[in-house]
Motif scaffolding. Sequence first.
Motif, PDB file in Angstrom:
ATOM      1  N   GLU A   6       3.002 -26.238 -32.189  1.00  0.00           N
ATOM      2  CA  GLU A   6       4.244 -26.989 -32.020  1.00  0.00           C
ATOM      3  C   GLU A   6       4.979 -27.068 -33.350  1.00  0.00           C
ATOM      4  O   GLU A   6       4.362 -27.069 -34.421  1.00  0.00           O
ATOM      5  CB  GLU A   6       3.983 -28.420 -31.533  1.00  0.00           C
ATOM      6  CG  GLU A   6       3.238 -28.553 -30.231  1.00  0.00           C
ATOM      7  CD  GLU A   6       1.783 -28.842 -30.450  1.00  0.00           C
ATOM      8  OE1 GLU A   6       1.151 -29.460 -29.578  1.00  0.00           O
ATOM      9  OE2 GLU A   6       1.254 -28.444 -31.516  1.00  0.00           O
ATOM     10  N   ARG A  19      14.835 -30.489 -31.170  1.00  0.00           N
ATOM     11  CA  ARG A  19      14.280 -29.477 -30.267  1.00  0.00           C
ATOM     12  C   ARG A  19      12.886 -29.131 -30.749  1.00  0.00           C
ATOM     13  O   ARG A  19      12.710 -28.624 -31.869  1.00  0.00           O
ATOM     14  CB  ARG A  19      15.153 -28.229 -30.224  1.00  0.00           C
ATOM     15  CG  ARG A  19      14.576 -27.126 -29.328  1.00  0.00           C
ATOM     16  CD  ARG A  19      15.498 -25.930 -29.229  1.00  0.00           C
ATOM     17  NE  ARG A  19      16.720 -26.251 -28.509  1.00  0.00           N
ATOM     18  CZ  ARG A  19      17.666 -25.363 -28.245  1.00  0.00           C
ATOM     19  NH1 ARG A  19      17.533 -24.119 -28.631  1.00  0.00           N
ATOM     20  NH2 ARG A  19      18.750 -25.735 -27.583  1.00  0.00           N
ATOM     21  N   SER A  21       9.404 -26.910 -30.366  1.00  0.00           N
ATOM     22  CA  SER A  21       8.983 -25.584 -29.921  1.00  0.00           C
ATOM     23  C   SER A  21       7.479 -25.550 -29.741  1.00  0.00           C
ATOM     24  O   SER A  21       6.742 -26.186 -30.497  1.00  0.00           O
ATOM     25  CB  SER A  21       9.383 -24.515 -30.953  1.00  0.00           C
ATOM     26  OG  SER A  21      10.772 -24.499 -31.160  1.00  0.00           O
ATOM     27  N   CYS A  22       7.039 -24.797 -28.755  1.00  0.00           N
ATOM     28  CA  CYS A  22       5.618 -24.568 -28.520  1.00  0.00           C
ATOM     29  C   CYS A  22       5.425 -23.062 -28.409  1.00  0.00           C
ATOM     30  O   CYS A  22       5.742 -22.459 -27.383  1.00  0.00           O
ATOM     31  CB  CYS A  22       5.169 -25.265 -27.248  1.00  0.00           C
ATOM     32  SG  CYS A  22       3.448 -24.944 -26.773  1.00  0.00           S
ATOM     33  N   ALA A  23       4.919 -22.468 -29.481  1.00  0.00           N
ATOM     34  CA  ALA A  23       4.718 -21.023 -29.519  1.00  0.00           C
ATOM     35  C   ALA A  23       3.282 -20.696 -29.148  1.00  0.00           C
ATOM     36  O   ALA A  23       2.345 -21.271 -29.704  1.00  0.00           O
ATOM     37  CB  ALA A  23       5.036 -20.490 -30.913  1.00  0.00           C
ATOM     38  N   ARG A  75      12.107 -22.243 -21.237  1.00  0.00           N
ATOM     39  CA  ARG A  75      11.267 -21.199 -21.821  1.00  0.00           C
ATOM     40  C   ARG A  75      12.099 -20.023 -22.280  1.00  0.00           C
ATOM     41  O   ARG A  75      13.054 -19.631 -21.616  1.00  0.00           O
ATOM     42  CB  ARG A  75      10.265 -20.718 -20.781  1.00  0.00           C
ATOM     43  CG  ARG A  75       9.279 -19.693 -21.284  1.00  0.00           C
ATOM     44  CD  ARG A  75       8.433 -19.160 -20.146  1.00  0.00           C
ATOM     45  NE  ARG A  75       7.413 -18.251 -20.640  1.00  0.00           N
ATOM     46  CZ  ARG A  75       7.618 -16.992 -20.936  1.00  0.00           C
ATOM     47  NH1 ARG A  75       8.819 -16.482 -20.771  1.00  0.00           N
ATOM     48  NH2 ARG A  75       6.626 -16.239 -21.371  1.00  0.00           N
ATOM     49  N   THR A  81       7.700 -18.700 -25.941  1.00  0.00           N
ATOM     50  CA  THR A  81       7.830 -20.055 -26.481  1.00  0.00           C
ATOM     51  C   THR A  81       8.458 -20.973 -25.435  1.00  0.00           C
ATOM     52  O   THR A  81       9.384 -20.570 -24.727  1.00  0.00           O
ATOM     53  CB  THR A  81       8.700 -20.044 -27.753  1.00  0.00           C
ATOM     54  OG1 THR A  81       8.067 -19.209 -28.740  1.00  0.00           O
ATOM     55  CG2 THR A  81       8.878 -21.443 -28.309  1.00  0.00           C
ATOM     56  N   TYR A  83      10.288 -24.744 -25.049  1.00  0.00           N
ATOM     57  CA  TYR A  83      11.015 -25.712 -25.848  1.00  0.00           C
ATOM     58  C   TYR A  83      11.149 -27.047 -25.118  1.00  0.00           C
ATOM     59  O   TYR A  83      11.163 -27.091 -23.889  1.00  0.00           O
ATOM     60  CB  TYR A  83      12.411 -25.193 -26.180  1.00  0.00           C
ATOM     61  CG  TYR A  83      12.423 -23.904 -26.942  1.00  0.00           C
ATOM     62  CD1 TYR A  83      12.487 -22.675 -26.293  1.00  0.00           C
ATOM     63  CD2 TYR A  83      12.372 -23.902 -28.336  1.00  0.00           C
ATOM     64  CE1 TYR A  83      12.491 -21.486 -26.992  1.00  0.00           C
ATOM     65  CE2 TYR A  83      12.388 -22.716 -29.050  1.00  0.00           C
ATOM     66  CZ  TYR A  83      12.453 -21.517 -28.372  1.00  0.00           C
ATOM     67  OH  TYR A  83      12.459 -20.344 -29.082  1.00  0.00           O
TER      68      TYR A  83
END
Length: 127
Positions: A6, A19, A21-23, A75, A81, A83
């Motif tokens: 994250e 915002r 992010s989750c990569a 997404r 990723t 979001y």
Amino acid sequence: QVHLVESGGGLVQAGGSLRLSCAASGRTFTRYATGWFRQVPGKEREFVAAIAVINWSGLSTKYADSVKGRFTVFRDKTKNTVYLQMNSLKPEDTAVYYCAVRQTAVISTATSEYEYWGQGTQVTVPS
């Protein structure tokens, strides 16, 4: 294994936006759900939002009542990723935010249903 990272947390004034992010990296799935949860000290981790994905397309979303209309989960399949766009932030949104993945394209609000978790990112909205 799936590795989730994250990012995007920080300090923002009430009414502002962030915002997250989750990569994801490692093993990939064609059907899965990504959830966002948050936790404050002394309280249980709570569901915020989630998106279910089939064949790299967003299928459905779900939001906690407390964030409905203010947060949006989406997404970017080109970046693998997910979001969480957070608008109109309030002091009560202050928490560590985690993303998590479960290997089925069915959204769950239960933390126990998710197999993989990121390390979390802090969001602070001063009162």
